[in-house]
Design a protein around this motif. Sequence first.
Motif, PDB file in Angstrom:
ATOM      1  N   ALA A 141      24.619 -37.739 -10.972  1.00 54.85           N
ATOM      2  CA  ALA A 141      23.169 -37.748 -10.783  1.00 54.85           C
ATOM      3  C   ALA A 141      22.837 -37.522  -9.317  1.00 54.85           C
ATOM      4  O   ALA A 141      23.606 -37.904  -8.422  1.00 54.85           O
ATOM      5  CB  ALA A 141      22.559 -39.060 -11.260  1.00 54.85           C
ATOM      6  N   ILE A 142      21.691 -36.914  -9.103  1.00 49.32           N
ATOM      7  CA  ILE A 142      21.096 -36.793  -7.776  1.00 49.32           C
ATOM      8  C   ILE A 142      19.891 -37.727  -7.734  1.00 49.32           C
ATOM      9  O   ILE A 142      19.079 -37.760  -8.665  1.00 49.32           O
ATOM     10  CB  ILE A 142      20.650 -35.340  -7.503  1.00 49.32           C
ATOM     11  CG1 ILE A 142      21.863 -34.409  -7.418  1.00 49.32           C
ATOM     12  CG2 ILE A 142      19.818 -35.255  -6.237  1.00 49.32           C
ATOM     13  CD1 ILE A 142      22.785 -34.684  -6.256  1.00 49.32           C
ATOM     14  N   LEU A 143      19.785 -38.503  -6.669  1.00 48.92           N
ATOM     15  CA  LEU A 143      18.678 -39.438  -6.494  1.00 48.92           C
ATOM     16  C   LEU A 143      17.855 -39.019  -5.287  1.00 48.92           C
ATOM     17  O   LEU A 143      18.353 -39.014  -4.160  1.00 48.92           O
ATOM     18  CB  LEU A 143      19.206 -40.859  -6.288  1.00 48.92           C
ATOM     19  CG  LEU A 143      18.192 -41.916  -5.852  1.00 48.92           C
ATOM     20  CD1 LEU A 143      17.231 -42.230  -6.996  1.00 48.92           C
ATOM     21  CD2 LEU A 143      18.874 -43.192  -5.377  1.00 48.92           C
ATOM     22  N   LEU A 144      16.613 -38.641  -5.523  1.00 49.78           N
ATOM     23  CA  LEU A 144      15.718 -38.307  -4.426  1.00 49.78           C
ATOM     24  C   LEU A 144      15.070 -39.571  -3.894  1.00 49.78           C
ATOM     25  O   LEU A 144      14.498 -40.360  -4.650  1.00 49.78           O
ATOM     26  CB  LEU A 144      14.628 -37.332  -4.895  1.00 49.78           C
ATOM     27  CG  LEU A 144      15.086 -35.994  -5.475  1.00 49.78           C
ATOM     28  CD1 LEU A 144      13.880 -35.126  -5.812  1.00 49.78           C
ATOM     29  CD2 LEU A 144      16.018 -35.268  -4.508  1.00 49.78           C
ATOM     30  N   ASP A 145      15.140 -39.771  -2.575  1.00 51.79           N
ATOM     31  CA  ASP A 145      14.575 -40.966  -1.964  1.00 51.79           C
ATOM     32  C   ASP A 145      13.939 -40.576  -0.633  1.00 51.79           C
ATOM     33  O   ASP A 145      14.332 -39.587  -0.008  1.00 51.79           O
ATOM     34  CB  ASP A 145      15.671 -42.013  -1.733  1.00 51.79           C
ATOM     35  CG  ASP A 145      15.110 -43.400  -1.458  1.00 51.79           C
ATOM     36  OD1 ASP A 145      13.882 -43.582  -1.518  1.00 51.79           O
ATOM     37  OD2 ASP A 145      15.911 -44.312  -1.185  1.00 51.79           O
ATOM     38  N   GLN A 177      21.876 -35.617 -13.924  1.00 53.65           N
ATOM     39  CA  GLN A 177      20.594 -36.315 -14.014  1.00 53.65           C
ATOM     40  C   GLN A 177      19.855 -36.245 -12.674  1.00 53.65           C
ATOM     41  O   GLN A 177      20.474 -36.151 -11.613  1.00 53.65           O
ATOM     42  CB  GLN A 177      20.819 -37.779 -14.396  1.00 53.65           C
ATOM     43  CG  GLN A 177      21.537 -37.968 -15.723  1.00 53.65           C
ATOM     44  CD  GLN A 177      20.647 -37.640 -16.898  1.00 53.65           C
ATOM     45  OE1 GLN A 177      19.658 -38.312 -17.149  1.00 53.65           O
ATOM     46  NE2 GLN A 177      21.007 -36.596 -17.630  1.00 53.65           N
ATOM     47  N   LEU A 178      18.541 -36.332 -12.741  1.00 52.73           N
ATOM     48  CA  LEU A 178      17.718 -36.428 -11.537  1.00 52.73           C
ATOM     49  C   LEU A 178      16.920 -37.714 -11.584  1.00 52.73           C
ATOM     50  O   LEU A 178      16.124 -37.930 -12.499  1.00 52.73           O
ATOM     51  CB  LEU A 178      16.760 -35.239 -11.417  1.00 52.73           C
ATOM     52  CG  LEU A 178      15.868 -35.308 -10.171  1.00 52.73           C
ATOM     53  CD1 LEU A 178      16.678 -34.991  -8.918  1.00 52.73           C
ATOM     54  CD2 LEU A 178      14.672 -34.374 -10.274  1.00 52.73           C
ATOM     55  N   LEU A 179      17.142 -38.580 -10.594  1.00 49.32           N
ATOM     56  CA  LEU A 179      16.390 -39.818 -10.460  1.00 49.32           C
ATOM     57  C   LEU A 179      15.510 -39.728  -9.228  1.00 49.32           C
ATOM     58  O   LEU A 179      15.841 -39.027  -8.266  1.00 49.32           O
ATOM     59  CB  LEU A 179      17.324 -41.020 -10.334  1.00 49.32           C
ATOM     60  CG  LEU A 179      17.994 -41.547 -11.605  1.00 49.32           C
ATOM     61  CD1 LEU A 179      19.012 -40.552 -12.145  1.00 49.32           C
ATOM     62  CD2 LEU A 179      18.667 -42.885 -11.350  1.00 49.32           C
ATOM     63  N   PRO A 198      11.217 -36.816 -14.231  1.00 52.67           N
ATOM     64  CA  PRO A 198      12.582 -37.109 -13.804  1.00 52.67           C
ATOM     65  C   PRO A 198      13.353 -37.765 -14.942  1.00 52.67           C
ATOM     66  O   PRO A 198      12.750 -38.282 -15.888  1.00 52.67           O
ATOM     67  CB  PRO A 198      12.388 -38.082 -12.639  1.00 52.67           C
ATOM     68  CG  PRO A 198      11.119 -38.810 -12.987  1.00 52.67           C
ATOM     69  CD  PRO A 198      10.238 -37.766 -13.641  1.00 52.67           C
ATOM     70  N   ASP A 199      14.672 -37.751 -14.855  1.00 51.68           N
ATOM     71  CA  ASP A 199      15.476 -38.429 -15.863  1.00 51.68           C
ATOM     72  C   ASP A 199      15.449 -39.941 -15.681  1.00 51.68           C
ATOM     73  O   ASP A 199      15.742 -40.691 -16.625  1.00 51.68           O
ATOM     74  CB  ASP A 199      16.922 -37.942 -15.790  1.00 51.68           C
ATOM     75  CG  ASP A 199      17.022 -36.458 -16.114  1.00 51.68           C
ATOM     76  OD1 ASP A 199      16.661 -36.072 -17.241  1.00 51.68           O
ATOM     77  OD2 ASP A 199      17.445 -35.686 -15.236  1.00 51.68           O
TER      78      ASP A 199
END
Length: 233
Positions: A141-145, A177-179, A198-199
Motif C-alpha cells: 500500500a501507498i499512504l499519502l500523508d 492499496q491507496l490510503l 481511497p482504499d
Amino acid sequence: MTAVKICGVRTSDVIQSLKPLSVTHVGFVFAKSKRQVTPQQAGQLIRELRAGADAAGRPAPLAVGVFVDPSLDELAAVLAEAPLDVVQLHGKESPELCAAVRERFGVQLFKAVSIARDSDAVPADADVAAQLDRYRGTVDAILLDTHDPVYGGGSGTTFAWDCIPPYRRWAREAGVQLLVAGGLTADNVASLVADYRPDGVDVSSGVETDGMKDIAKIQAFVERVASVDHTSA
C-alpha cells in the motif's frame, strides 16, 4: 468497503473500545513521537486486540507498526516483542529495504508518501510514476500523508486532496492499496471518501481530545466512513 486505520493507540481502554467498531487497522508508533510506544507495550496491546476475535465472528484489526528509517535489526527487535501484521515506513526507505522487510518478516509493507501541505499543484501521472515505479512489487500500500518537517507525517493537517487522483491511478495500475491520512476528522472524512475513493483512511490526532484518544470521536469517524460506503453499495 473503505479500510479504517486508527493510529497512535497507546492504552488498553482504547483497544477494548475499538473491538465493536468496523476498524480494520490499529497503528502503534515506534518512531519518535508523543504517541510512541515501546515494543513491550505494543506487544501487550496487540494480544488484547486479538483476544476473543474468533469468538466475535470477525477477524481482529491488523496491527500496524509505524517507523521512520529503521534498520532491519531494529525491526527484528520490535517484532520479537510485538507481532505486527504490517510495517509502515515514513522515512526515505529504499525499495530494497521494503522488499527485505516483507521477505524477512512476512509482513505487509505500507510506504508513506509525503505531500507538502502548501502545495496545490496536481502532479502529472508521469511524475507520480517517476516517484513510485521503483517501489512496484515491494509494497502492499501507498499512504499519502501531509509532510511534517520533524516527524515526516502525523502533522494533523490536510494536504490538497486534488493531488490524490494521479496517485490513485498509479496504485490501481500497480495493484496496491491507496490510503490517505493527514488532518482527517469525523467532519471531513465523508467528503474525502465520497469524492476521492481511497482504499483506506488513517486518523490519529483527528480522534483525540487533549492529546488522548477520544472514544466518541473514534466512533463518529468510523460511522461517517461507513455511511458513505453504505450509500454507495
